[in-house]
Design a protein around this motif. Structure first.
Motif, mmCIF file in Angstrom:
data_model
loop_
_atom_site.group_PDB
_atom_site.id
_atom_site.type_symbol
_atom_site.label_atom_id
_atom_site.label_comp_id
_atom_site.label_asym_id
_atom_site.label_seq_id
_atom_site.Cartn_x
_atom_site.Cartn_y
_atom_site.Cartn_z
ATOM 1 N N ARG A 245 11.465 -34.939 21.353
ATOM 2 C CA ARG A 245 10.543 -35.610 21.842
ATOM 3 C C ARG A 245 10.716 -36.729 21.574
ATOM 4 O O ARG A 245 11.080 -37.248 20.854
ATOM 5 C CB ARG A 245 8.621 -35.279 21.540
ATOM 6 C CG ARG A 245 8.746 -33.526 22.070
ATOM 7 C CD ARG A 245 7.669 -33.109 21.488
ATOM 8 N NE ARG A 245 7.104 -31.874 20.990
ATOM 9 C CZ ARG A 245 6.566 -30.898 20.667
ATOM 10 N NH1 ARG A 245 5.747 -31.585 20.120
ATOM 11 N NH2 ARG A 245 6.126 -29.799 20.607
ATOM 12 N N LEU B 292 21.822 -24.948 17.710
ATOM 13 C CA LEU B 292 20.727 -25.188 18.032
ATOM 14 C C LEU B 292 21.201 -26.297 19.617
ATOM 15 O O LEU B 292 22.243 -27.144 19.035
ATOM 16 C CB LEU B 292 19.457 -25.996 16.873
ATOM 17 C CG LEU B 292 19.031 -25.505 16.180
ATOM 18 C CD1 LEU B 292 18.582 -25.941 14.975
ATOM 19 C CD2 LEU B 292 18.003 -24.458 16.678
ATOM 20 N N ASP B 293 20.199 -26.484 20.246
ATOM 21 C CA ASP B 293 20.338 -27.093 21.339
ATOM 22 C C ASP B 293 19.465 -28.193 21.176
ATOM 23 O O ASP B 293 17.615 -28.123 21.530
ATOM 24 C CB ASP B 293 19.933 -26.634 22.596
ATOM 25 C CG ASP B 293 20.384 -27.245 24.017
ATOM 26 O OD1 ASP B 293 20.045 -28.689 23.923
ATOM 27 O OD2 ASP B 293 20.564 -26.958 25.166
ATOM 28 N N TRP B 294 19.788 -29.678 21.090
ATOM 29 C CA TRP B 294 18.888 -30.310 20.833
ATOM 30 C C TRP B 294 17.502 -30.628 22.110
ATOM 31 O O TRP B 294 15.933 -31.205 21.989
ATOM 32 C CB TRP B 294 18.924 -31.654 20.697
ATOM 33 C CG TRP B 294 19.885 -32.472 21.478
ATOM 34 C CD1 TRP B 294 21.008 -32.093 22.003
ATOM 35 C CD2 TRP B 294 19.138 -33.767 22.333
ATOM 36 N NE1 TRP B 294 21.262 -33.147 23.330
ATOM 37 C CE2 TRP B 294 20.417 -34.323 23.377
ATOM 38 C CE3 TRP B 294 17.847 -33.848 22.745
ATOM 39 C CZ2 TRP B 294 19.705 -35.505 23.916
ATOM 40 C CZ3 TRP B 294 17.678 -35.049 23.109
ATOM 41 C CH2 TRP B 294 18.936 -35.539 24.589
ATOM 42 N N GLN B 295 18.558 -30.609 23.304
ATOM 43 C CA GLN B 295 16.778 -30.733 24.278
ATOM 44 C C GLN B 295 16.185 -29.935 24.323
ATOM 45 O O GLN B 295 14.912 -30.275 24.674
ATOM 46 C CB GLN B 295 17.302 -30.593 25.327
ATOM 47 C CG GLN B 295 18.770 -31.670 25.409
ATOM 48 C CD GLN B 295 19.401 -31.854 27.099
ATOM 49 O OE1 GLN B 295 19.262 -32.109 28.181
ATOM 50 N NE2 GLN B 295 20.969 -31.632 27.099
ATOM 51 N N ASP B 296 15.581 -28.908 23.798
ATOM 52 C CA ASP B 296 14.508 -28.041 23.099
ATOM 53 C C ASP B 296 13.107 -28.314 22.487
ATOM 54 O O ASP B 296 12.219 -28.164 22.522
ATOM 55 C CB ASP B 296 15.388 -26.828 22.751
ATOM 56 C CG ASP B 296 15.981 -25.732 24.065
ATOM 57 O OD1 ASP B 296 16.221 -25.658 25.072
ATOM 58 O OD2 ASP B 296 16.540 -25.427 23.387
ATOM 59 N N HIS B 297 14.246 -29.076 21.642
ATOM 60 C CA HIS B 297 13.121 -29.444 20.679
ATOM 61 C C HIS B 297 12.885 -31.048 19.924
ATOM 62 O O HIS B 297 11.633 -31.462 19.089
ATOM 63 C CB HIS B 297 14.111 -29.352 19.265
ATOM 64 C CG HIS B 297 14.391 -27.705 18.818
ATOM 65 N ND1 HIS B 297 13.512 -27.195 18.829
ATOM 66 C CD2 HIS B 297 15.417 -27.220 19.690
ATOM 67 C CE1 HIS B 297 13.565 -25.827 19.136
ATOM 68 N NE2 HIS B 297 15.399 -25.842 18.956
ATOM 69 N N ASP C 92 9.087 -27.772 14.803
ATOM 70 C CA ASP C 92 9.914 -26.754 16.119
ATOM 71 C C ASP C 92 10.334 -28.069 17.170
ATOM 72 O O ASP C 92 10.867 -27.797 18.265
ATOM 73 C CB ASP C 92 9.184 -25.686 16.923
ATOM 74 C CG ASP C 92 7.442 -26.057 17.539
ATOM 75 O OD1 ASP C 92 6.821 -27.467 17.348
ATOM 76 O OD2 ASP C 92 7.057 -25.803 18.786
ATOM 77 N N HIS C 93 9.863 -28.787 16.922
ATOM 78 C CA HIS C 93 10.649 -29.900 17.464
ATOM 79 C C HIS C 93 10.465 -31.584 16.605
ATOM 80 O O HIS C 93 9.881 -30.972 15.387
ATOM 81 C CB HIS C 93 9.291 -30.733 18.271
ATOM 82 C CG HIS C 93 7.718 -31.209 17.616
ATOM 83 N ND1 HIS C 93 6.793 -30.262 17.266
ATOM 84 C CD2 HIS C 93 7.000 -32.067 17.391
ATOM 85 C CE1 HIS C 93 6.164 -31.378 17.334
ATOM 86 N NE2 HIS C 93 5.867 -32.074 16.628
#
Length: 325
Positions: free
Chosen positions: A271, A264-269, A206-207
């Motif tokens: 780090r 997808l939104d990269w800011q959700d995944h 998930d990341h």
């Protein structure tokens, strides 16, 4: 007459695309591969039935093997693509990087000179030689490498110029800006991103963890860039050329292209981990390939956004097969 070409680094991204190109043009292709306990030839496995492809064990750190190989093959063209090519790793393995990338090029040039053969030589130089010099960067831009990798490649670049001038060798350097593909190594940021997108899309993770998102790079498609390499050796005069798209893209923008293509939104995944950043950063590399366009008739067709989409599609397809979906 059938032309013979030797490619060091034939199992890498660029080497595999170049081998395909040359075989398609009727060349007899010889490739240098390092001996290892496990085979690492996945990028050229599809060429195994090509009767005009021949692989030889050797290493750029072993001058004797290079001398013997050049004398055995007597190639018409040599493409030196072999290298320790990861910038971050070069800080951890600076001596090995220098021996392979810098002195390795010298060993190969000396093998060609000693063999006294009529041979054209291509050196894979890199935009990392410009390092801290502001863009746009072209053939006459001042070099300012910011890593052991960039410094080693700068030595190789200048020793290639020296052999051209001192021994009248047809030797050229292609100063290639970042060029990527589905065959890019998994530790390089573009491929790390597109593999991460595939893994997240398919529910494997998930990341994704990355370093500096503000770095600006000029990203093109490797399959198109090897055409430029070949054209450099077909020209009447040996000259050095920059190959680039001329478009700067941040890592953050590449993230957006790749993740949004998969919905997808990269800011959700994504780090951040400072451990992935370099000790000395190169802020911006953007090339000016005007000379290659005017003299060689070479121009790139694929820009960063299209490249990101191409790589995401390939990685989703590959990972889906591995997962049996």
């Amino acid at each position: 007459m059938t032309k013979r070409a030797l490619i060091t680094g034939i199992t890498g991204q660029d080497g595999s695309y170049l081998a395909e190109l040359l075989l398609g043009k009727g060349y007899e292709v010889h490739g240098l591969v390092r001996r290892a306990s496990t085979l690492n030839r996945s990028r050229i496995d599809h060429l195994h039935e090509e009767s005009m492809l021949h692989l030889h064990y050797g290493d750029l750190t072993d001058g004797v093997s290079l001398v013997n190989l050049i004398r055995e093959i007597t190639p018409h063209e040599v493409y030196n693509l072999g290298a320790q090519s990861h910038v971050k790793v070069s800080f951890e393995m600076p001596e090995y990087t220098a021996s392979t990338d810098a002195t390795g090029t010298l060993r190969l040039l000396e093998a060609i000179r000693a063999a006294k053969i009529d041979c054209r030589f291509y050196q894979a130089s890199t935009s990392e030689m410009f390092g801290g010099t502001p863009p746009p960067q072209h053939e006459n831009t001042t070099f300012y490498p910011r890593s052991p990798y960039g410094a080693a490649k700068l030595y190789a670049h200048w020793v290639t110029v020296n052999y051209r001038e001192a021994y009248d060798l047809f030797a050229v350097s292609g100063i290639l800006f970042n060029h990527e593909s589905p065959r890019r190594g998994e530790s390089f940021v573009t491929r790390k991103i597109t593999l991460g997108v595939a893994a997240i899309k398919l529910g494997v993770t998930d990341h994704l963890t990355l370093g500096n998102l503000d770095a600006v790079r000029d990203w093109g498609y490797a399959k198109e860039y090897v055409e430029g390499m070949w054209r450099m050796l077909q020209h009447d005069q040996p000259q050095d050329y920059v190959l680039a798209t001329g478009i700067g893209t941040t890592v953050r923008e590449f993230l957006d292209y790749a993740f949004s293509h998969a919905g997808l939104d990269w800011q959700d995944h994504v780090r951040h981990n400072q451990a992935y950043e370099r000790p000395t950063e190169v802020d911006a590399l953007v090339g000016d390939a005007s000379k290659a366009r005017e003299v060689l008739g070479w121009k790139p067709e694929t820009e960063a956004e299209g490249l990101a989409r191409l790589m995401v599609d390939a990685d989703i397809e590959q990972m889906s097969r591995l997962l049996g979906r």
